[in-house]
Write an enzyme that holds these catalytic residues in place. Structure first.
Site, PDB file in Angstrom:
ATOM      1  N   ASP A 149      11.168  -2.156  -2.015  1.00  0.00           N
ATOM      2  CA  ASP A 149      10.855  -0.891  -2.685  1.00  0.00           C
ATOM      3  C   ASP A 149      10.918  -1.170  -4.188  1.00  0.00           C
ATOM      4  O   ASP A 149      11.992  -1.515  -4.711  1.00  0.00           O
ATOM      5  CB  ASP A 149      11.895   0.162  -2.276  1.00  0.00           C
ATOM      6  N   VAL A 150       9.804  -1.026  -4.865  1.00  0.00           N
ATOM      7  CA  VAL A 150       9.751  -1.418  -6.281  1.00  0.00           C
ATOM      8  C   VAL A 150      10.584  -0.526  -7.199  1.00  0.00           C
ATOM      9  O   VAL A 150      10.720  -0.829  -8.385  1.00  0.00           O
ATOM     10  CB  VAL A 150       8.294  -1.497  -6.803  1.00  0.00           C
TER      11      VAL A 150
ATOM     12  N   TYR B 257       0.847  12.479 -11.283  1.00  0.00           N
ATOM     13  CA  TYR B 257       0.131  11.202 -11.210  1.00  0.00           C
ATOM     14  C   TYR B 257      -0.523  10.876 -12.559  1.00  0.00           C
ATOM     15  O   TYR B 257      -0.404   9.756 -13.069  1.00  0.00           O
ATOM     16  CB  TYR B 257      -0.924  11.271 -10.106  1.00  0.00           C
TER      17      TYR B 257
HETATM   18  N1  LIG Z   1      -7.914   3.921  -5.064  1.00  0.00           N
HETATM   19  C1  LIG Z   1      -8.218   4.440  -6.243  1.00  0.00           C
HETATM   20  O1  LIG Z   1      -9.243   5.115  -6.393  1.00  0.00           O
HETATM   21  C2  LIG Z   1      -7.326   4.178  -7.430  1.00  0.00           C
HETATM   22  C3  LIG Z   1      -7.783   4.552  -8.694  1.00  0.00           C
HETATM   23  C4  LIG Z   1      -7.006   4.311  -9.809  1.00  0.00           C
HETATM   24  C5  LIG Z   1      -5.777   3.695  -9.667  1.00  0.00           C
HETATM   25  N2  LIG Z   1      -5.328   3.356  -8.433  1.00  0.00           N
HETATM   26  C6  LIG Z   1      -4.031   2.706  -8.338  1.00  0.00           C
HETATM   27  O2  LIG Z   1      -4.183   1.472  -7.680  1.00  0.00           O
HETATM   28  C7  LIG Z   1      -2.958   1.129  -7.050  1.00  0.00           C
HETATM   29  C8  LIG Z   1      -3.243   0.769  -5.603  1.00  0.00           C
HETATM   30  O3  LIG Z   1      -3.728   1.923  -4.966  1.00  0.00           O
HETATM   31  P1  LIG Z   1      -4.600   1.911  -3.618  1.00  0.00           P
HETATM   32  O4  LIG Z   1      -5.745   2.780  -3.849  1.00  0.00           O
HETATM   33  O5  LIG Z   1      -4.790   0.533  -3.149  1.00  0.00           O
HETATM   34  O6  LIG Z   1      -3.601   2.743  -2.679  1.00  0.00           O
HETATM   35  P2  LIG Z   1      -2.858   2.339  -1.328  1.00  0.00           P
HETATM   36  O7  LIG Z   1      -2.058   3.532  -0.960  1.00  0.00           O
HETATM   37  O8  LIG Z   1      -3.831   1.795  -0.358  1.00  0.00           O
HETATM   38  O9  LIG Z   1      -1.925   1.133  -1.799  1.00  0.00           O
HETATM   39  C9  LIG Z   1      -0.721   1.352  -2.505  1.00  0.00           C
HETATM   40  C10 LIG Z   1       0.310   0.393  -1.969  1.00  0.00           C
HETATM   41  O10 LIG Z   1       1.521   0.577  -2.708  1.00  0.00           O
HETATM   42  C11 LIG Z   1       2.586   0.531  -1.785  1.00  0.00           C
HETATM   43  N3  LIG Z   1       3.766   1.227  -2.298  1.00  0.00           N
HETATM   44  C12 LIG Z   1       3.886   2.567  -2.515  1.00  0.00           C
HETATM   45  N4  LIG Z   1       5.124   2.851  -2.913  1.00  0.00           N
HETATM   46  C13 LIG Z   1       5.806   1.668  -2.955  1.00  0.00           C
HETATM   47  C14 LIG Z   1       7.138   1.327  -3.292  1.00  0.00           C
HETATM   48  N5  LIG Z   1       8.042   2.248  -3.652  1.00  0.00           N
HETATM   49  N6  LIG Z   1       7.498   0.016  -3.230  1.00  0.00           N
HETATM   50  C15 LIG Z   1       6.592  -0.920  -2.852  1.00  0.00           C
HETATM   51  N7  LIG Z   1       5.332  -0.647  -2.507  1.00  0.00           N
HETATM   52  C16 LIG Z   1       4.935   0.646  -2.565  1.00  0.00           C
HETATM   53  C17 LIG Z   1       2.036   1.199  -0.547  1.00  0.00           C
HETATM   54  O11 LIG Z   1       2.820   0.914   0.598  1.00  0.00           O
HETATM   55  C18 LIG Z   1       0.629   0.640  -0.486  1.00  0.00           C
HETATM   56  O12 LIG Z   1       0.552  -0.564   0.234  1.00  0.00           O
HETATM   57  C19 LIG Z   1      -2.027   2.333  -7.226  1.00  0.00           C
HETATM   58  O13 LIG Z   1      -1.174   2.108  -8.328  1.00  0.00           O
HETATM   59  C20 LIG Z   1      -3.004   3.454  -7.544  1.00  0.00           C
HETATM   60  O14 LIG Z   1      -2.399   4.483  -8.282  1.00  0.00           O
HETATM   61  C21 LIG Z   1      -6.068   3.583  -7.306  1.00  0.00           C
END
Ligand SMILES: NC(=O)c1ccc[n+]([C@@H]2O[C@H](COP(=O)([O-])OP(=O)(O)OC[C@H]3O[C@@H](n4cnc5c(N)ncnc54)[C@H](O)[C@@H]3O)[C@@H](O)[C@H]2O)c1
Length: 258
Positions: free
Chosen positions: A67-68, A162
């Site tokens: 957990d980060v 967010y």
């Molecule tokens: N998908 C989009 O459109 C988008 C756009 C802009 C930014 N982002 C950012 O990109 C990053 C990845 O998002 P994604 O779309 O792949 O979402 P996702 O939900 O598929 O992946 C996020 C990952 O983070 C992990 N995670 C969450 N909380 C955690 C914790 N406390 N400790 C360790 N791991 C944890 C989750 O288990 C998951 O595997 C995020 O920071 C998100 O905010 C995504």
């Protein structure tokens, strides 16, 4: 943006949020360019994700559940990485959560959780990484995943926590970049627009009209594919971007320019 093939050979990368989505895709790109990988995620499935990448990539791939937001667990990741793969000199912070909730209703606890995961959960890996790099007498590069939501209020979903958290990630990135450049550690961020991942899939299945609205507001007229982040993150992690410092690079199909 030149990226020499194999430009990350001999380096070890820690990727948080590496189980799936953008983190997984960026880890895959770093691995294809020669880096050994430590995938980090709170999900148990991080082990399966690492096994999949291990089967396809030339270098070593390991996984650590963590957990980060927990400093001890994060420190353990970097200690284990150094023991098994060599000191990490690349860090990609992709772990994050997005909850859509009207600001007038959101509880203090849920507001804090978004800030904690997205901001503290970016800072703690950066800090452990920097400590390890400095202790080993090495240099390193960090890429944090911010968002276009830290720059514009993308509509129609209500996500004040967010948006605030991602603006904080960009400022944290700039602040660490200034503090740590003298230590030989470069810190940058990327700000994706809408990308297809589990995070956005939950919306596209429950509210397709919202996705239509996202696409209407995106000049490219589509979501990004996670693999489209690969060249950018590889460039930012590698030495070819040596003069790029403290930036948040937008990759959004044009969303923020209209
Ligand atoms: N998908 C989009 O459109 C988008 C756009 C802009 C930014 N982002 C950012 O990109 C990053 C990845 O998002 P994604 O779309 O792949 O979402 P996702 O939900 O598929 O992946 C996020 C990952 O983070 C992990 N995670 C969450 N909380 C955690 C914790 N406390 N400790 C360790 N791991 C944890 C989750 O288990 C998951 O595997 C995020 O920071 C998100 O905010 C995504």
């Amino acid at each position: 943006m030149p990226v020499s093939e194999g430009s990350l050979a001999g380096r070890t990368a820690v990727v948080t949020g590496g189980s799936r989505g953008l983190g997984y895709a960026m880890a895959e790109a770093l691995g294809r360019n020669g880096a050994d990988l430590m995938l980090v995620d709170v999900l148990e499935s991080v082990t399966d994700a690492a096994a999949r990448l291990d089967a396809e990539l030339p270098g070593a791939v390991a996984a650590q559940r963590c957990d980060v937001t927990e400093a001890d667990q994060v420190a353990q990741v970097f200690a284990r990485t150094a023991d098994e793969l060599g000191t990490a000199t690349i860090l990609v912070n992709a772990a994050g959560i997005a909850w859509n909730e009207p600001a007038i209703d959101v509880t203090a606890e849920r507001f804090r959780t978004v800030l904690d995961v997205n901001v503290t959960g970016t800072f703690l890996p950066c800090q452990s990484f920097a400590r390890a790099v400095v202790a080993a007498g090495l240099t390193g590069s960090v890429v944090n995943v911010a968002s276009m939501s830290g720059m514009v209020v993308n509509l129609p979903q209500p996500q004040a926590a967010y948006n605030a958290s991602k603006a904080a990630v960009s400022m944290l990135t700039a602040s660490l970049a200034v503090e740590w450049l003298p230590l030989g550690i470069r810190v940058n961020a990327i700000a994706p627009g809408y990308f297809a991942s589990d995070m956005t899939k939950s919306v596209s299945t429950t509210d397709p009209d919202m996705v239509d609205e996202w696409m209407r507001r995106t000049p490219a007229g589509r979501m990004g594919r996670p693999d489209e982040l690969g060249p950018l993150v590889t460039y930012l992690c590698g030495d070819e971007s040596a003069f790029v410092v403290g930036q948040t690079i937008v990759i959004d199909g044009g969303y923020t320019i209209v």
